[in-house]
Design an enzyme around this catalytic site. Structure first.
Site, PDB file in Angstrom:
ATOM      1  N   ASN A  23       0.794  -1.230   0.000  1.00  0.00           N
ATOM      2  CA  ASN A  23       0.000   0.000   0.000  1.00  0.00           C
ATOM      3  C   ASN A  23       0.825   1.279   0.000  1.00  0.00           C
ATOM      4  O   ASN A  23       0.285   2.370   0.177  1.00  0.00           O
ATOM      5  CB  ASN A  23      -0.965   0.008   1.195  1.00  0.00           C
ATOM      6  N   ASP A  25       3.121   2.503   2.079  1.00  0.00           N
ATOM      7  CA  ASP A  25       3.471   3.215   3.313  1.00  0.00           C
ATOM      8  C   ASP A  25       4.895   2.922   3.772  1.00  0.00           C
ATOM      9  O   ASP A  25       5.317   3.382   4.834  1.00  0.00           O
ATOM     10  CB  ASP A  25       2.477   2.898   4.433  1.00  0.00           C
ATOM     11  N   ASP A  29       3.663  -5.899   4.455  1.00  0.00           N
ATOM     12  CA  ASP A  29       2.380  -6.235   5.066  1.00  0.00           C
ATOM     13  C   ASP A  29       1.888  -7.590   4.568  1.00  0.00           C
ATOM     14  O   ASP A  29       2.519  -8.233   3.726  1.00  0.00           O
ATOM     15  CB  ASP A  29       1.354  -5.134   4.797  1.00  0.00           C
ATOM     16  N   ASP A  98       5.375 -17.165  14.389  1.00  0.00           N
ATOM     17  CA  ASP A  98       6.467 -16.866  15.315  1.00  0.00           C
ATOM     18  C   ASP A  98       5.832 -16.332  16.596  1.00  0.00           C
ATOM     19  O   ASP A  98       5.188 -15.284  16.581  1.00  0.00           O
ATOM     20  CB  ASP A  98       7.392 -15.815  14.696  1.00  0.00           C
ATOM     21  N   ASP A 199       9.857 -18.188  20.155  1.00  0.00           N
ATOM     22  CA  ASP A 199      10.954 -17.260  20.376  1.00  0.00           C
ATOM     23  C   ASP A 199      11.412 -17.312  21.831  1.00  0.00           C
ATOM     24  O   ASP A 199      10.596 -17.344  22.755  1.00  0.00           O
ATOM     25  CB  ASP A 199      10.488 -15.842  20.040  1.00  0.00           C
ATOM     26  N   GLU A 256      13.680 -21.513  19.777  1.00  0.00           N
ATOM     27  CA  GLU A 256      14.922 -20.744  19.797  1.00  0.00           C
ATOM     28  C   GLU A 256      15.586 -21.019  21.147  1.00  0.00           C
ATOM     29  O   GLU A 256      15.145 -20.539  22.183  1.00  0.00           O
ATOM     30  CB  GLU A 256      14.630 -19.259  19.634  1.00  0.00           C
ATOM     31  N   HIS A 331      16.719 -13.409  10.756  1.00  0.00           N
ATOM     32  CA  HIS A 331      16.463 -11.982  10.990  1.00  0.00           C
ATOM     33  C   HIS A 331      17.387 -11.385  12.046  1.00  0.00           C
ATOM     34  O   HIS A 331      17.451 -10.160  12.176  1.00  0.00           O
ATOM     35  CB  HIS A 331      15.009 -11.788  11.416  1.00  0.00           C
ATOM     36  N   ASP A 332      18.088 -12.229  12.798  1.00  0.00           N
ATOM     37  CA  ASP A 332      18.991 -11.756  13.848  1.00  0.00           C
ATOM     38  C   ASP A 332      20.463 -11.871  13.479  1.00  0.00           C
ATOM     39  O   ASP A 332      21.329 -11.517  14.286  1.00  0.00           O
ATOM     40  CB  ASP A 332      18.768 -12.552  15.140  1.00  0.00           C
TER      41      ASP A 332
END
Length: 565
Positions: A23, A25, A29, A98, A199, A256, A331-332
């Site tokens: 969209n 922004d 999403d 997650d 997590d 994790e 992502h880490d």
């Protein structure tokens, strides 16, 4: 070999804020994810792991949840989620959520009530303690720098947060909290999701009495980490979650769980343990840390011998007893090709070699978004361009201690979590095709060259190499279930292993560096019995398989039949 669908699957991890914006922004999403499902289906993905999408004030990119049963407004609505789940299932793909069970956001209604007064019914949903000697209750250190305790002036007591002060830890000693979390997990399962990545699940239990650590950030057994990680009661709590909720659904679960070796991991994933299907281990993620106590920012060259030792240990200990989750990036963590490969001169062959490595091991392979096109680390010139709370805290802490700016930024360029969080590079258009607006974090400037549109149409791309790896995994059971054996354990350049199942054997040959070492075929293997399944280079004509001169970052996988049946 105890076949399971989650053992035979390939998982793709999506960091939604950076995946695809529908969209304009600047924020990825759910509808953006939906628009790219065909791309993932074409790749051959079985399971999509989506990082937290729950309602959140977003202090730690969704890992601070303020409502477990609602969607972050920036990502869309629950109707969008339901449609996304339906579209995944229509394509034969499954969804793994997650879920953060260790802590919530400080804006969660439970915590708002908990901090309102000492006699509030929800006070004991979180961990509150009086200060000691004019300071925090103990000397434990947070993952994000500083004390794990935050003084709340309203009641003049401290609450515990292993991560940021905006992420207060839940009190798993409270049976009411446990019941409410079980109800929430079941609520999602009834919606039809296919699994959870839990997590920080190793931290849900803390040492009784909250004693001081004698060496808070060091390597001794009394360091703070050991006071809140992998404690015995974690297993009781996970077994209860399994027996009361998870058992009744055919799902996939991964935890994790840092700070453990494979024998300890069997306490979580061992057959008959009734806890988790697999865990993410972190031993190989510390290969480039100067020491166990120095933290991730003190970077040193990593050792292939040490990588072999770690991976081989996990492969052999868990074989026929548990199950591995194989990954090099998430992502880490930094981008795998920048960390373990060569993102300058050999980006394509080294990315393919690393993919071969993880996909030919026993265990479920995990692909992090952009890994399949060889996305690289980012090196922003200014700290103002970074968004990760851990990175920003590290910068402020080191600047306050007088460390040179160049030294601090050098470490950030190597190890910041934002390396993996820059937007997915879809094409060579504005902002890499991620958004028509201003992205929440800058796009890597190499998107003109490195993008999915180029990769999909190039038959020799990293993307199409991944696709072939996944196709081979679905075709050959030996890739999934074969027994692992390390060859050449002392070779500092070549990683070679076999995978054996019944009458079939894989021979996996990986050159981890840019030099051109020679691989000599073991005498028990006859060259004429080898069938080349995949390679990241075109085989040379009339080459001698008994005496292979490997090219930079070369990967080869051969299949041989051991005997006739």
């Amino acid at each position: 070999m105890n076949p399971k669908w989650w053992k035979e699957s390939v998982v793709y991890q999506i960091y939604p804020i950076s995946f695809m914006d529908s969209n304009g922004d600047g924020i990825g999403d759910l509808r953006g994810i939906m628009s790219k499902l065909d791309y993932l289906q074409n790749l051959g993905i079985d399971v999509i792991w989506v990082c937290p999408i729950y309602k959140s004030p977003n202090h730690d990119n969704g890992y601070d949840i303020s409502d477990y049963c609602d969607i972050m407004k920036e990502f869309g609505t629950m109707d969008d989620f339901d449609r996304l789940l339906q579209e995944m299932h229509l394509r034969g793909m499954k969804l793994m959520m997650d879920l953060v069970l260790n802590h919530t956001s400080h804006e969660h209604p439970w915590f708002i009530e908990s901090r309102s007064s000492k006699d509030n019914p929800k006070r004991d949903y979180y961990i509150w303690r009086k200060g000691k000697n004019g300071g925090p209750p103990n000397n434990w250190e947070s993952y994000f720098s500083g004390s794990v305790w935050e003084l709340d002036p309203q009641t003049d007591e401290y609450y515990l947060h292993l991560y940021s002060k905006f992420q207060p830890d839940l009190n798993w000693d409270n049976p009411v909290v446990i019941d409410k979390l079980h109800e929430m997990v079941q609520w999602w399962l009834k919606k039809g999701i296919d699994g959870f990545r839990f997590d920080a699940v190793a931290h849900i239990v803390k040492t009784e009495g909250f004693p001081d650590a004698l060496n808070p950030g060091g390597t001794q057994t009394v360091r703070a980490y050991d006071m809140f990680s992998n404690l015995a009661n974690v297993h009781t709590l996970l077994q209860n979650l399994h027996d009361q909720v998870l058992y009744f659904y055919d799902i996939m679960t991964v935890g994790e769980t840092s700070g453990l070796g494979p024998e300890q991991a069997l306490d979580y994933v061992g057959d008959g343990r009734r806890e988790l299907n697999m865990t993410f281990q972190f031993e190989h993620m510390f290969l480039d840390a100067a020491s166990a106590g120095s933290g991730k920012w003190d970077v040193v060259p990593w050792s292939l011998l040490e990588l072999k030792k770690i991976i081989s240990n996990w492969q052999t200990v868990l074989h026929n007893r548990g199950w591995n989750a194989n990954y090099l990036c998430n992502h880490d963590q930094p981008r795998s090709v920048s960390r373990f490969g060569n993102d300058l001169f050999y980006r394509i062959p080294s990315a393919k070699m690393l993919a071969t490595f993880t996909h030919m091991l026993e265990g479920t392979p995990y692909i992090y978004q952009g890994e399949e096109i060889g996305m690289t680390n980012i090196a922003f010139d200014s700290i103002d361009d970074y968004r990760d709370v851990e990175t920003l805290n590290y910068y402020e802490e080191k600047r306050s201690k007088g460390l040179p700016e160049a030294e601090i930024m050098g470490a950030i360029h190597k190890k910041s979590r934002d390396n993996a969080r820059t937007p997915m590079q879809w094409d060579d258009g504005d902002e890499g095709g991620f958004t028509t607006g201003v992205p929440w974090i800058k796009v890597n400037s190499n998107y003109m060259e490195i993008n999915a549109a180029n990769a999909v149409k190039d038959p020799d791309s990293i993307y199409n190499y991944y696709k072939k790896l996944i196709e081979l995994r679905k075709k050959h059971k030996v890739i999934v279930y074969g027994d692992y054996k390390l060859l050449l354990p002392e070779d500092t350049e070549i990683y070679v292993y076999t995978r054996t199942l019944e009458d079939q054997q894989l021979l996996v040959i990986l050159n981890f560096f840019e030099r051109e070492p020679v691989f000599e075929l073991p005498p028990e293997i006859t060259p004429g019995t080898l069938e080349l399944l995949i390679s990241n280079y075109t085989p040379q004509k009339e080459e001698n398989l008994s005496y292979l001169k490997l090219r930079p970052y070369e990967a080869r996988v051969y299949l041989r039949r051991l005997y006739s049946v």
